[in-house]
Write a protein that holds these residues in place. Structure first.
Motif, PDB file in Angstrom:
ATOM      1  N   HIS A 292       0.939  -1.245   0.128  1.00 40.03           N
ATOM      2  CA  HIS A 292       0.043   0.029  -0.058  1.00 40.03           C
ATOM      3  C   HIS A 292       1.047   1.201  -0.160  1.00 40.03           C
ATOM      4  CE1 HIS A 292      -3.020  -2.708   1.278  1.00 40.03           C
ATOM      5  NE2 HIS A 292      -3.922  -2.050   0.639  1.00 40.03           N
ATOM      6  N   THR A 293       2.288   1.166   0.656  1.00 45.07           N
ATOM      7  CA  THR A 293       2.865   2.290   0.629  1.00 45.07           C
ATOM      8  C   THR A 293       3.472   2.612  -0.802  1.00 45.07           C
ATOM      9  OG1 THR A 293       3.538   2.056   2.860  1.00 45.07           O
ATOM     10  CG2 THR A 293       5.249   3.156   1.541  1.00 45.07           C
ATOM     11  N   VAL A 294       3.904   1.786  -1.650  1.00 42.71           N
ATOM     12  CA  VAL A 294       4.287   2.010  -2.948  1.00 42.71           C
ATOM     13  C   VAL A 294       3.174   2.272  -3.731  1.00 42.71           C
ATOM     14  CG1 VAL A 294       5.237   0.773  -4.805  1.00 42.71           C
ATOM     15  CG2 VAL A 294       6.178   0.280  -2.741  1.00 42.71           C
ATOM     16  N   MET A 295       1.884   1.631  -3.425  1.00 40.21           N
ATOM     17  CA  MET A 295       0.729   2.135  -4.122  1.00 40.21           C
ATOM     18  C   MET A 295       0.532   3.778  -4.010  1.00 40.21           C
ATOM     19  SD  MET A 295      -3.366   1.388  -3.299  1.00 40.21           S
ATOM     20  CE  MET A 295      -4.708   2.154  -4.214  1.00 40.21           C
ATOM     21  N   GLY A 296       0.717   4.043  -2.946  1.00 39.74           N
ATOM     22  CA  GLY A 296       0.912   5.629  -2.553  1.00 39.74           C
ATOM     23  C   GLY A 296       1.652   6.549  -3.510  1.00 39.74           C
ATOM     24  N   MET A 297       2.936   6.060  -3.777  1.00 39.51           N
ATOM     25  CA  MET A 297       3.771   6.752  -4.809  1.00 39.51           C
ATOM     26  C   MET A 297       3.210   6.706  -5.975  1.00 39.51           C
ATOM     27  SD  MET A 297       6.212   7.111  -2.738  1.00 39.51           S
ATOM     28  CE  MET A 297       4.915   7.294  -1.445  1.00 39.51           C
ATOM     29  N   GLY A 298       2.411   5.726  -6.434  1.00 35.79           N
ATOM     30  CA  GLY A 298       1.639   5.793  -7.714  1.00 35.79           C
ATOM     31  C   GLY A 298       0.490   6.942  -7.867  1.00 35.79           C
ATOM     32  N   GLN A 299      -0.309   6.800  -6.800  1.00 41.93           N
ATOM     33  CA  GLN A 299      -1.425   7.654  -6.634  1.00 41.93           C
ATOM     34  C   GLN A 299      -1.061   8.998  -6.663  1.00 41.93           C
ATOM     35  OE1 GLN A 299      -4.657   6.058  -6.955  1.00 41.93           O
ATOM     36  NE2 GLN A 299      -3.282   4.354  -7.358  1.00 41.93           N
ATOM     37  N   MET A 300      -0.191   9.555  -5.644  1.00 36.07           N
ATOM     38  CA  MET A 300       0.378  11.066  -5.679  1.00 36.07           C
ATOM     39  C   MET A 300       1.059  11.206  -6.787  1.00 36.07           C
ATOM     40  SD  MET A 300       2.160  12.994  -2.416  1.00 36.07           S
ATOM     41  CE  MET A 300       0.733  12.961  -1.384  1.00 36.07           C
ATOM     42  N   GLY A 402      -0.783  -3.027 -16.301  1.00 36.66           N
ATOM     43  CA  GLY A 402      -1.942  -3.856 -15.838  1.00 36.66           C
ATOM     44  C   GLY A 402      -2.036  -5.355 -16.571  1.00 36.66           C
ATOM     45  N   GLY A 403      -1.966  -6.340 -15.920  1.00 37.25           N
ATOM     46  CA  GLY A 403      -1.686  -7.477 -16.361  1.00 37.25           C
ATOM     47  C   GLY A 403      -0.229  -8.261 -16.218  1.00 37.25           C
ATOM     48  N   ASP A 404       0.570  -7.248 -16.031  1.00 37.98           N
ATOM     49  CA  ASP A 404       2.122  -7.807 -16.156  1.00 37.98           C
ATOM     50  C   ASP A 404       2.446  -8.063 -14.494  1.00 37.98           C
ATOM     51  OD1 ASP A 404       2.661  -7.901 -18.619  1.00 37.98           O
ATOM     52  OD2 ASP A 404       3.263  -5.513 -18.557  1.00 37.98           O
ATOM     53  N   TYR A 405       1.450  -7.862 -13.648  1.00 38.58           N
ATOM     54  CA  TYR A 405       1.866  -7.599 -12.231  1.00 38.58           C
ATOM     55  C   TYR A 405       0.662  -8.415 -11.379  1.00 38.58           C
ATOM     56  CZ  TYR A 405       5.129  -4.102 -13.625  1.00 38.58           C
ATOM     57  OH  TYR A 405       6.243  -3.506 -14.505  1.00 38.58           O
ATOM     58  N   GLY A 406       0.179  -9.427 -11.946  1.00 35.77           N
ATOM     59  CA  GLY A 406      -0.872 -10.400 -11.146  1.00 35.77           C
ATOM     60  C   GLY A 406      -2.064  -9.947 -11.759  1.00 35.77           C
ATOM     61  N   THR A 407      -2.972 -10.822 -11.257  1.00 32.37           N
ATOM     62  CA  THR A 407      -4.323 -10.495 -11.796  1.00 32.37           C
ATOM     63  C   THR A 407      -5.244 -10.116 -10.824  1.00 32.37           C
ATOM     64  OG1 THR A 407      -5.029 -12.684 -10.839  1.00 32.37           O
ATOM     65  CG2 THR A 407      -4.419 -12.719 -13.172  1.00 32.37           C
ATOM     66  N   THR A 408      -4.892  -9.799  -9.589  1.00 36.16           N
ATOM     67  CA  THR A 408      -5.689  -9.043  -8.583  1.00 36.16           C
ATOM     68  C   THR A 408      -5.593  -7.492  -8.860  1.00 36.16           C
ATOM     69  OG1 THR A 408      -3.640  -9.146  -7.023  1.00 36.16           O
ATOM     70  CG2 THR A 408      -5.561 -11.121  -7.027  1.00 36.16           C
ATOM     71  N   SER A 409      -6.494  -6.735  -8.176  1.00 29.86           N
ATOM     72  CA  SER A 409      -6.656  -5.303  -8.209  1.00 29.86           C
ATOM     73  C   SER A 409      -5.279  -4.850  -7.784  1.00 29.86           C
ATOM     74  CB  SER A 409      -7.587  -4.851  -7.175  1.00 29.86           C
ATOM     75  OG  SER A 409      -7.454  -4.819  -5.927  1.00 29.86           O
ATOM     76  N   GLY A 410      -4.402  -5.003  -6.999  1.00 25.80           N
ATOM     77  CA  GLY A 410      -3.257  -4.179  -6.877  1.00 25.80           C
ATOM     78  C   GLY A 410      -2.186  -4.082  -8.004  1.00 25.80           C
ATOM     79  N   GLY A 411      -2.333  -5.024  -9.108  1.00 27.06           N
ATOM     80  CA  GLY A 411      -1.715  -5.150 -10.155  1.00 27.06           C
ATOM     81  C   GLY A 411      -1.997  -4.064 -11.104  1.00 27.06           C
ATOM     82  N   PHE A 412      -3.207  -3.414 -10.915  1.00 31.40           N
ATOM     83  CA  PHE A 412      -4.232  -2.746 -11.688  1.00 31.40           C
ATOM     84  C   PHE A 412      -4.404  -1.233 -10.938  1.00 31.40           C
ATOM     85  CE2 PHE A 412      -4.925  -6.799 -13.142  1.00 31.40           C
ATOM     86  CZ  PHE A 412      -4.906  -6.777 -14.864  1.00 31.40           C
ATOM     87  N   ASP A 413      -3.247  -0.825  -9.895  1.00 33.90           N
ATOM     88  CA  ASP A 413      -3.689   0.460  -9.309  1.00 33.90           C
ATOM     89  C   ASP A 413      -3.018   1.279  -9.886  1.00 33.90           C
ATOM     90  OD1 ASP A 413      -5.288  -0.755  -7.040  1.00 33.90           O
ATOM     91  OD2 ASP A 413      -3.541  -1.026  -6.034  1.00 33.90           O
ATOM     92  N   GLN A 414      -2.138   1.028 -10.840  1.00 36.92           N
ATOM     93  CA  GLN A 414      -1.370   2.308 -11.470  1.00 36.92           C
ATOM     94  C   GLN A 414      -1.632   1.714 -12.942  1.00 36.92           C
ATOM     95  OE1 GLN A 414       0.266   0.995  -8.602  1.00 36.92           O
ATOM     96  NE2 GLN A 414      -0.045  -0.864  -9.725  1.00 36.92           N
ATOM     97  N   LEU A 415      -1.294   2.891 -13.961  1.00 32.77           N
ATOM     98  CA  LEU A 415      -1.331   2.387 -15.288  1.00 32.77           C
ATOM     99  C   LEU A 415       0.041   1.889 -16.187  1.00 32.77           C
ATOM    100  CD1 LEU A 415      -3.753   5.291 -16.737  1.00 32.77           C
ATOM    101  CD2 LEU A 415      -4.340   3.216 -16.492  1.00 32.77           C
ATOM    102  N   GLY A 416       0.993   2.218 -15.373  1.00 29.58           N
ATOM    103  CA  GLY A 416       2.243   1.856 -15.761  1.00 29.58           C
ATOM    104  C   GLY A 416       2.920   2.165 -17.031  1.00 29.58           C
ATOM    105  N   PHE A 417       3.955   1.438 -17.790  1.00 30.58           N
ATOM    106  CA  PHE A 417       4.635   1.679 -18.925  1.00 30.58           C
ATOM    107  C   PHE A 417       5.258   3.177 -18.680  1.00 30.58           C
ATOM    108  CE2 PHE A 417       1.208  -1.109 -20.020  1.00 30.58           C
ATOM    109  CZ  PHE A 417       1.825  -2.142 -20.427  1.00 30.58           C
TER     110      PHE A 417
END
Length: 424
Positions: A292-300, A402-417
Motif C-alpha cells: 500500500h505504501t508503494v501504491m501511494g507513490m503511484g497515486q500521488m 496492468g496484466g504484468d503484475y498479477g491478476t488481482t486489483s493491486g496489479g491494476f492500481d497504476q497504469l504503468g509503462f
C-alpha cells in the motif's frame, strides 16, 4: 510566458525551487513567486489560504502524458532506441494491448461485499489505455479503434458504482485511470467524448466528492492516504477532461489544505533531513505494509504529473515533501534501513486512537510500475540527486502495466509503462 507554456522553460534552482505555477503567474503579473526552501530544509510551509486558480485554458492532452511525451516515445521507438524500445516491447507483449480485446461493460460495478464484479472494469480500462498508447506511439488504427470501442461501450452502459466502503476506492482509482484514456482519445473519430464526460460527472465524481467531504461518515483520519489520493486524482482528471476549473481547484486545494490523509503534510507526517546525505519523509502508510505504501507513490505521482501538465508544480510543493517520501519508500524497499517515528491516528467513527510503532515489512520489495514517472521528473526534469528513486526505477525497468503484475486489483492500481512514456 502563458500558463500553458511548454515545460522546456522550467528552470532548476539549486538553492530553492520556484513553484511552477508561481513562476508562470509571476511572469503574468498575477502574484509574487513563492520560493520553496532548499532540499535540505526540514520543511518549508507554503500554504496559501486558497489554491491557485485553475489554468485559464486547459492543456490537452494534459493528464499523465502531454504532446511532448507522446512524440518523444513515438520518435524513439521508431528509431529503435532503448530504453523506449524495451518499454514498447513490454507494451505490445501484454494481452491487454491487443486490438482484438472485447469489452465487458455492465450497468453496475460492485467493489466490496456481495456480487463483486469490478475486475471487469479495471481490465477494460487497462486494455483501453494500452491500446491508446499503441495507437499514439505506433500509429495503428486498429488499436485506436479498440480503445474507442471500450470507452464507448462503458459510457453507454455504466450507471452506478456500489458495494461497501470499497466503492470509494473503485470510483477513485478507476475514475482517474478512465479519464486518462479518454484524454488520450479525445478528437478520435467515433469517440463520443460528451457521453463519456457525462458518465464521469454522473457516476464517478459524486462518489469522489462524497468521500473527500464526508469520509464515509468516519473519523477524517480513519482512511489511509490512498483513499483520499485516488479520489483527489479522479476529481483532478475529471476537471481536466471536462475543462472544469472548479473541480481541478478542488483537487489542488485538498492536496495543500485538506483535512484527510491525502493532504501532503498528513501523507508525509515526519521528515528526516540529511540521512546519509539525503532528505527522507515517512509515508503515512509505512507502518501498515509496503504494498500500500508503494501504491501511494503511484497515486500521488499521478496527481502530481497531471497537475504538472497543467502548470501546477505539486511535485515540489512544501520543500519537495513528496520527493522526500519517495526517497524514503524507495530506500526501504531496496532493503536498506530508514528511520521510523510512531504514527498515531484517530480511527472508526469516534476517532479511537491507534498507533503503529514500527515500519511495516509486509510486501517489502513489491514491484509496482510507479518509479519511472518519479525518477524522470526529479532526476531528469529537475536534475536533482534522487539516488534511491533512481535505483528503484532502474531495478524494475522496463515497466509494464496492468496484466504484468498479477491478476488481482493491486496489479491494476497504476497504469504503468513509465519507461516507454517518461524516459528522457
Amino acid at each position: 510566458m502563458s500558463r500553458t507554456s511548454p515545460h522546456q522553460h522550467h528552470q532548476h534552482h539549486p538553492t530553492g525551487e520556484l513553484s511552477r505555477r508561481g513562476l508562470l503567474k509571476t511572469a503574468g503579473g498575477l502574484t509574487a513567486a513563492v520560493a520553496l526552501g532548499a532540499a535540505s530544509a526540514v520543511t518549508t510551509a507554503v500554504v496559501a489560504p486558497t489554491a491557485d486558480a485553475a489554468p485559464a485554458t486547459f492543456t490537452h492532452p494534459g493528464m499523465l502524458h502531454n504532446a511532448g511525451d507522446i512524440n518523444r516515445a513515438k520518435v524513439r521507438v521508431a528509431a529503435g532506441t532503448d530504453p523506449w524500445l524495451s518499454g514498447w516491447n513490454r507494451l505490445t507483449a501484454n494481452s491487454h494491448s491487443q486490438s482484438t480485446w472485447a469489452p465487458r461493460p455492465t450497468a453496475t460495478i460492485i467493489r466490496g461485499g456481495d456480487g463483486q464484479n469490478y475486475p471487469q472494469l479495471y481490465n477494460d480500462i487497462h486494455a483501453a489505455y494500452q491500446n491508446a498508447l499503441r495507437w499514439h506511439v505506433g500509429g495503428t488504427a486498429a488499436n485506436g479503434d479498440c480503445a474507442v470501442r471500450i470507452l464507448n461501450a462503458w459510457s453507454s452502459t455504466l450507471t452506478s458504482i456500489t458495494g461497501n466502503a470499497d466503492r470509494f476506492l473503485a470510483a477513485g482509482i478507476y475514475g482517474w485511470q478512465f479519464a486518462n484514456v479518454a484524454e488520450l482519445m479525445r478528437g478520435y473519430a467515433g469517440f463520443d467524448l460528451n457521453r463519456f464526460k457525462t458518465m464521469m460527472l454522473n457516476v464517478f465524481y459524486p462518489l469522489n466528492n462524497q468521500f473527500l467531504t464526508g469520509h464515509n461518515d468516519a473519523c477524517i483520519t480513519n482512511y489511509w492516504a490512498n483513499w483520499d489520493l485516488c479520489n483527489m486524482a479522479s476529481i483532478m482528471a475529471i476537471g481536466i477532461l471536462c475543462d472544469d476549473g472548479a473541480k481541478y481547484d478542488q483537487a489542488v486545494n485538498y492536496f495543500k489544505n485538506g483535512g484527510g490523509n491525502g493532504q501532503i503534510r498528513r501523507a508525509v507526517p515526519f521528515l528526516y533531513p540529511g540521512v546519509e546525505g539525503y532528505d527522507l519523509g515517512q509515508w503515512q502508510e509505512s507502518g501498515r505494509d509496503q504494498g500500500h505504501t508503494v501504491m501511494g507513490m503511484g497515486q500521488m505521482g499521478a496527481l502530481c504529473e497531471m497537475a504538472w501538465n497543467q502548470g501546477e508544480d505539486l511535485y515540489s510543493y512544501d520543500g519537495r515533501r513528496f520527493m522526500k517520501a519517495a526517497q524514503y519508500v524507495a530506500k526501504y524497499n531496496l532493503n536498506m534501513n530508514v528511520p521510523y517515528t510512531t504514527y498515531t491516528w484517530g480511527s472508526g467513527q469516534n476517532c479511537a486512537q491507534q498507533s503503529q510503532t514500527v515500519i511495516g515489512s509486509g510486501s517489502r520489495g513489491q514491484v509496482r510500475p510507479v518509479w519511472a514517472m518519479l525518477h524522470y521528473h526529479y532526476g531528469r526534469r529537475l536534475l536533482l540527486d534522487d539516488k534511491y528513486i533512481a535505483q528503484m526505477c532502474f531495478s524494475v525497468a522496463p515497466e509494464g502495466g496492468g496484466g504484468d503484475y498479477g491478476t488481482t486489483s493491486g496489479g491494476f492500481d497504476q497504469l504503468g509503462f513509465g519507461t516507454l512514456m517518461y524516459a528522457k
